[in-house]
Design a protein around this motif. Structure first.
Motif, PDB file in Angstrom:
ATOM      1  N   GLY A  77      36.758  45.985  31.004  1.00 39.09           N
ATOM      2  CA  GLY A  77      38.186  46.225  30.783  1.00 39.09           C
ATOM      3  C   GLY A  77      38.957  46.465  32.059  1.00 39.09           C
ATOM      4  N   ASP A  78      38.268  46.749  33.170  1.00 35.08           N
ATOM      5  CA  ASP A  78      38.949  46.976  34.443  1.00 35.08           C
ATOM      6  C   ASP A  78      39.677  45.700  34.889  1.00 35.08           C
ATOM      7  N   LEU A  79      40.790  45.902  35.581  1.00 38.95           N
ATOM      8  CA  LEU A  79      41.533  44.782  36.157  1.00 38.95           C
ATOM      9  C   LEU A  79      41.012  44.519  37.561  1.00 38.95           C
ATOM     10  N   ILE A  80      40.686  43.270  37.864  1.00 40.03           N
ATOM     11  CA  ILE A  80      40.174  42.901  39.180  1.00 40.03           C
ATOM     12  C   ILE A  80      41.203  42.023  39.878  1.00 40.03           C
ATOM     13  N   PHE A  81      41.577  42.402  41.103  1.00 39.86           N
ATOM     14  CA  PHE A  81      42.637  41.699  41.823  1.00 39.86           C
ATOM     15  C   PHE A  81      42.071  40.928  43.013  1.00 39.86           C
ATOM     16  N   SER A  82      42.641  39.744  43.223  1.00 40.50           N
ATOM     17  CA  SER A  82      42.228  38.946  44.373  1.00 40.50           C
ATOM     18  C   SER A  82      43.001  39.363  45.607  1.00 40.50           C
ATOM     19  N   GLU A  83      42.484  38.996  46.759  1.00 37.30           N
ATOM     20  CA  GLU A  83      43.158  39.282  48.017  1.00 37.30           C
ATOM     21  C   GLU A  83      44.503  38.553  48.044  1.00 37.30           C
ATOM     22  N   GLY A  84      45.533  39.250  48.474  1.00 39.32           N
ATOM     23  CA  GLY A  84      46.865  38.672  48.432  1.00 39.32           C
ATOM     24  C   GLY A  84      47.588  38.957  47.136  1.00 39.32           C
ATOM     25  N   LEU A  85      46.862  39.537  46.170  1.00 38.70           N
ATOM     26  CA  LEU A  85      47.418  39.935  44.871  1.00 38.70           C
ATOM     27  C   LEU A  85      48.060  38.766  44.124  1.00 38.70           C
ATOM     28  N   GLY A  86      47.473  37.581  44.292  1.00 40.31           N
ATOM     29  CA  GLY A  86      47.994  36.424  43.577  1.00 40.31           C
ATOM     30  C   GLY A  86      47.324  36.182  42.247  1.00 40.31           C
ATOM     31  N   HIS A  87      46.220  36.918  41.987  1.00 41.33           N
ATOM     32  CA  HIS A  87      45.481  36.663  40.751  1.00 41.33           C
ATOM     33  C   HIS A  87      44.831  37.947  40.256  1.00 41.33           C
ATOM     34  N   VAL A  88      44.724  38.056  38.920  1.00 41.26           N
ATOM     35  CA  VAL A  88      44.094  39.219  38.310  1.00 41.26           C
ATOM     36  C   VAL A  88      43.265  38.749  37.123  1.00 41.26           C
ATOM     37  N   SER A  89      42.159  39.439  36.882  1.00 41.26           N
ATOM     38  CA  SER A  89      41.284  39.101  35.760  1.00 41.26           C
ATOM     39  C   SER A  89      40.803  40.387  35.104  1.00 41.26           C
TER      40      SER A  89
END
Length: 333
Positions: A285-297
């Motif tokens: 359930g945790d939100l995982i963010f990519s570098e640059g904050l362009g994507h989340v899963s």
């Protein structure tokens, strides 16, 4: 032996004749293709697609931010415009009161009705008349003051509404500009994906799949919602139900679990400043963010994530190791 009257032949063909002969014997090439660059290899195309996807993350995020800014500006204008309408009604009502006071004063005869009162033979009648005149005068003065105050408030409300409307217009233009960039990016991605035979249109009515992982509580509810979206197309700016972008999916999943989180990846990351967790301590359930904050899963558990990847793909469950994006951190809503 040379024939008389004929020029002596050279043992070589002249340059001009050689070029003419070559023009006859060689197949004609279209002018535009004479120096055409070779088509990129599959590996090169995939590398270009990866760059496009990374760039698209940033463009879509800017588009989403502009969209949220436009919504706020529009809401602000609508609120102020509503206040302006109510203030107009208030001023109109006070104006009617002033007219009534003026009419009453005129009907009494003069400003305070002195002629009628001083002709009364009974002193008590005169005193009552004076008291009524004072009350009338005070009431009229208060009505004028109330009208002045309301008119000033109306002016302020009107000015605020004008500023809010101008702000809404600017953000609308900004939104249109970002949308144009996103549309251009989508066309480039789609063209390349079709050339690679890798474009997936998805099914807006996909029933999804059932989550059977280890999550519990509202984390499980969020993942159950996200899994029910598997197979639906990625759509930039998409907030469902037929298509999603990455942050639209995570927001809706946690909303289904009773937790309100912001719309964009930047806002979700900022909102989660006090809720950040180490990537080594991830829970379902945790939100995982990519570098640059362009994507989340959304972390699924067992080394997997569920997300809406990019144009030409669908909501899907993949291993975190194949995520393909550098990670910056995680948030636990």
């Amino acid at each position: 032996m040379a024939v008389a009257g004929m020029p002596k032949r050279s043992g070589r063909v002249s340059l001009a004749a050689g070029l003419a002969l070559a023009a006859i014997l060689l197949p004609a090439l279209p002018v535009g293709d004479a120096f055409a660059e070779p088509k990129p290899t599959i590996a090169e195309a995939k590398k270009k697609l990866a760059r496009l996807n990374e760039e698209a993350d940033k463009i879509v995020e800017k588009y989403n931010q502009a969209g949220e800014k436009w919504k706020r500006a529009k809401k602000k204008y609508q609120k102020l415009n509503g206040e302006l309408t109510r203030q107009n009604e208030k001023v109109a009502g006070l104006r009617e009161d002033l007219v009534s006071v003026a009419v009453s004063t005129y009907q009494m005869g003069g400003v305070t009705g002195w002629q009628g009162m001083v002709s009364q033979p009974d002193p008590s009648t005169l005193l009552r008349g004076l008291a009524a005149a004072d009350q009338l005068s005070a009431s009229r003065a208060e009505s004028v003051r109330a009208f002045d105050r309301a008119t000033e408030e109306l002016r302020v409300s009107r000015d605020k509404a004008k500023v809010a409307l101008a702000e809404a217009d600017r953000t609308r233009d900004e939104l249109a500009e970002e949308k144009a960039k996103a549309d251009k990016m989508v066309r480039a991605q789609t063209k390349l994906l079709r050339e690679l035979g890798a474009f997936r249109a998805g099914n807006p009515d996909s029933p999804g799949i059932v989550y059977t992982g280890p999550a519990s509580g509202n984390g499980r509810e969020a993942l159950e919602f996200a899994f029910a979206q598997v197979g639906k197309p990625y759509q930039y700016g998409g907030t469902g139900p037929g298509g999603w972008d990455c942050s639209g999916l995570t927001q809706a999943a946690w909303r289904a679990a009773g937790v309100s989180i912001p719309r964009t990846t930047w806002e979700q990351w900022s909102w989660g400043a006090s809720r950040r967790v180490s990537l080594d301590e991830l829970q379902p359930g945790d939100l995982i963010f990519s570098e640059g904050l362009g994507h989340v899963s959304l972390y699924v558990g067992n080394g997997q994530i569920v997300h809406a990847p990019q144009t030409g793909d669908v909501v899907k469950v993949v291993s975190l190791s194949s995520y393909g994006r550098r990670l910056v951190g995680a948030v636990r809503p």
